[in-house]
Design a protein around this motif. Structure first.
Motif, short mmCIF file in Angstrom:
data_model
loop_
_atom_site.label_atom_id
_atom_site.label_comp_id
_atom_site.label_asym_id
_atom_site.label_seq_id
_atom_site.Cartn_x
_atom_site.Cartn_y
_atom_site.Cartn_z
N TYR A 1 1.16 -1.15 -0.07
CA TYR A 1 -0.33 0.15 -0.24
C TYR A 1 1.03 1.36 -0.21
O TYR A 1 1.89 1.02 0.25
CB TYR A 1 -0.90 0.13 1.08
N ARG B 1 -7.83 4.38 6.81
CA ARG B 1 -8.06 3.74 5.62
C ARG B 1 -8.52 3.86 4.45
O ARG B 1 -8.05 4.17 3.59
CB ARG B 1 -9.16 2.85 5.82
N PRO C 1 -4.64 1.04 -1.78
CA PRO C 1 -4.21 -0.59 -1.34
C PRO C 1 -3.91 -0.88 -2.78
O PRO C 1 -3.86 -0.07 -4.49
CB PRO C 1 -6.01 -1.53 -1.28
N MET D 1 -3.33 -5.96 -2.82
CA MET D 1 -4.14 -6.34 -1.10
C MET D 1 -5.40 -5.90 -1.40
O MET D 1 -6.29 -6.63 -0.90
CB MET D 1 -4.39 -4.33 -0.49
N THR D 2 -5.82 -5.57 -2.27
CA THR D 2 -7.04 -5.52 -3.16
C THR D 2 -7.55 -6.46 -3.91
O THR D 2 -9.30 -7.28 -3.59
CB THR D 2 -7.06 -4.50 -4.69
N GLU E 1 -8.48 -7.89 -0.34
CA GLU E 1 -9.99 -7.75 -0.04
C GLU E 1 -10.78 -8.32 -0.63
O GLU E 1 -12.08 -8.32 0.10
CB GLU E 1 -9.66 -6.50 0.81
N THR E 2 -10.57 -9.01 -1.96
CA THR E 2 -12.64 -9.06 -2.57
C THR E 2 -12.42 -10.23 -2.68
O THR E 2 -13.53 -10.67 -3.00
CB THR E 2 -12.15 -7.86 -3.24
N TYR F 1 -1.99 -12.17 4.81
CA TYR F 1 -2.41 -10.64 5.81
C TYR F 1 -1.10 -9.34 5.94
O TYR F 1 0.12 -9.86 4.95
CB TYR F 1 -2.64 -10.88 6.96
N ASP G 1 -7.73 -1.23 12.46
CA ASP G 1 -7.23 -1.24 11.23
C ASP G 1 -6.18 -1.47 10.73
O ASP G 1 -6.11 -1.55 9.59
CB ASP G 1 -8.02 0.43 10.50
N VAL H 1 -4.60 -6.13 7.43
CA VAL H 1 -5.89 -6.19 5.96
C VAL H 1 -6.03 -7.98 5.80
O VAL H 1 -4.50 -7.97 5.92
CB VAL H 1 -5.92 -6.01 4.96
N ALA I 1 -6.69 -10.97 4.35
CA ALA I 1 -7.14 -11.96 2.51
C ALA I 1 -8.77 -12.77 2.94
O ALA I 1 -8.75 -13.30 4.37
CB ALA I 1 -5.93 -12.87 1.76
N LYS I 2 -9.47 -13.13 2.32
CA LYS I 2 -11.01 -13.42 2.43
C LYS I 2 -10.48 -14.36 1.55
O LYS I 2 -10.18 -14.80 0.49
CB LYS I 2 -11.79 -12.66 1.00
#
Length: 371
Positions: free
Chosen positions: A122, A136, A141, A145-146, A149-150, A178, A188, A191, A193-194
């Motif tokens: 970032y 944030r 990002p 990183m994007t 997050e998605t 992460y 915050d 971050v 990962a999903k």
């Protein structure tokens, strides 16, 4: 799409992806838009045995085992590293996989000597930081990183071109899933990962020794080695399909005679054989002689014929484009190409005739101009 110079795969094939998603009733890992079976079908094209109501064209030409291993890797918690010579379709395969799985292939980091940790983690919007402080909202990002997050696919092009500190930063992302943001408070400051997040990286085998991957980073990737396409049928189909796409994009009405396509394919096959038999790098062309470079030679010849020729592709123009595209070192590459013309093309033009005499003349003229 018509106002884009080059549409990403998810836009170019949007209607096809929508249709595949609508008929896909197979299990999907994580947040994947298509099941593994449909991802493979999107990349490699459909067959009659698939029982679909429409035909899905083949987009990447290569062994299906490479595609299947890539898909299985992305369904695991490991990254995928596509490695091979320049022009073997690594980036195109990565784009197609990302488009089919995430419907987003543009979350890309380009590895160079100037790539920093900020490019994969970032950075900050300086004006917002000055006005409101670090938060944030003021954080920018990276594409990686994007993707975290998605829960989608991030891409890292030319991994071995990036420095060791950047590669080390990638290790923690692949292993811990992460990114820590120490500038922010604990709520915050991390971050995560999903599910569905993964990384597809590419590396050129010719870059070995530039910034070699550490053993720790290698363990985080599954390697899929993409060879140069040498099957004449597959290579012909790749060159033909890319050429048709070029003609449509430029709205050019120009015929590419099959005989000239055969001359191009045979020339590259001859030069590859010569490179394989060479005793040193000085006796090899600097070019990787990949399928992508064949397409580049043909594209150059087509555009030259359309804009400056008689709107008809000739063997003379094709040979001129081949020499101009492959002669990157002077005088070494010119000497290799001259030897090829005299030792292989000249005897063949006498024995077979056809387009070869004109091809020989075009090659000689081009070498004389560059010498």
């Amino acid at each position: 799409m018509s106002d884009l110079l080059r549409a990403p795969a998810e836009i170019k094939y949007a209607e096809e992806l929508d249709w595949l998603e609508s008929v896909d009733d197979n299990p999907k890992p994580f947040s994947w838009r298509l099941s593994p079976k449909m991802v493979r079908l999107f990349v490699l094209g459909s067959e009659r045995s698939d029982g679909l109501d429409r035909e899905i064209p083949q987009k990447w030409f290569g062994d299906r085992s490479f595609v299947e291993r890539s898909i299985v890797t992305l369904a695991s918690d490991r990254g995928l590293l596509l490695i091979g010579d320049p022009g073997t379709g690594k980036s195109w395969l990565a784009e197609l996989l990302s488009a089919a799985i995430s419907r987003n292939s543009t979350q890309v980091v380009q590895g160079t000597a100037g790539t920093t940790e900020d490019h994969i983690k970032y950075s900050w919007n300086v004006s917002m930081v000055i006005a409101k402080g670090q938060s944030r909202e003021s954080m920018i990002p990276s594409p990686i990183m994007t993707a975290m997050e998605t829960g989608t696919i991030g891409r890292f092009e030319e991994l071995t071109r990036s420095t060791s500190d950047v590669q080390d930063a990638l290790i923690s992302i692949l292993s811990e899933k992460y990114i820590s943001v120490p500038e922010l408070d604990s709520e915050d400051g991390t971050v995560f990962a999903k599910p569905g997040f993964s990384i597809i990286a590419t590396a050129n085998s010719r870059d070995r020794g530039v910034n070699d991957l550490s053993s720790a980073l290698k363990r985080r990737f599954n390697f899929v080695r993409i060879p140069v396409v040498t099957n004449k049928k597959s290579e012909t189909e790749i060159v033909r399909s890319r050429t048709e796409e070029l003609l449509r994009r430029h709205q050019i009405e120009l015929d590419v005679p099959p005989t000239l396509l055969d001359v191009l394919l045979q020339s590259f096959a001859d030069l590859r054989a010569s490179a394989a038999a060479a005793g040193s790098d000085d006796e090899k062309l600097e070019s990787a002689l990949s399928t992508a470079e064949q397409i580049g030679v043909l594209e150059d010849a087509i555009l030259h014929s359309n804009f400056f020729g008689e709107r008809a592709l000739t063997a003379h123009t094709l040979a001129s484009s081949l020499v101009g595209s492959l002669a990157r070192r002077e005088p070494e590459d010119l000497a290799i190409l001259n030897k090829y013309l005299h030792g292989v093309v000249e005897p063949r033009s006498k024995e077979q005739g056809g387009s070869w005499p004109e091809f020989l003349e075009g090659g000689r003229d081009a070498i004389a101009t560059l010498s």
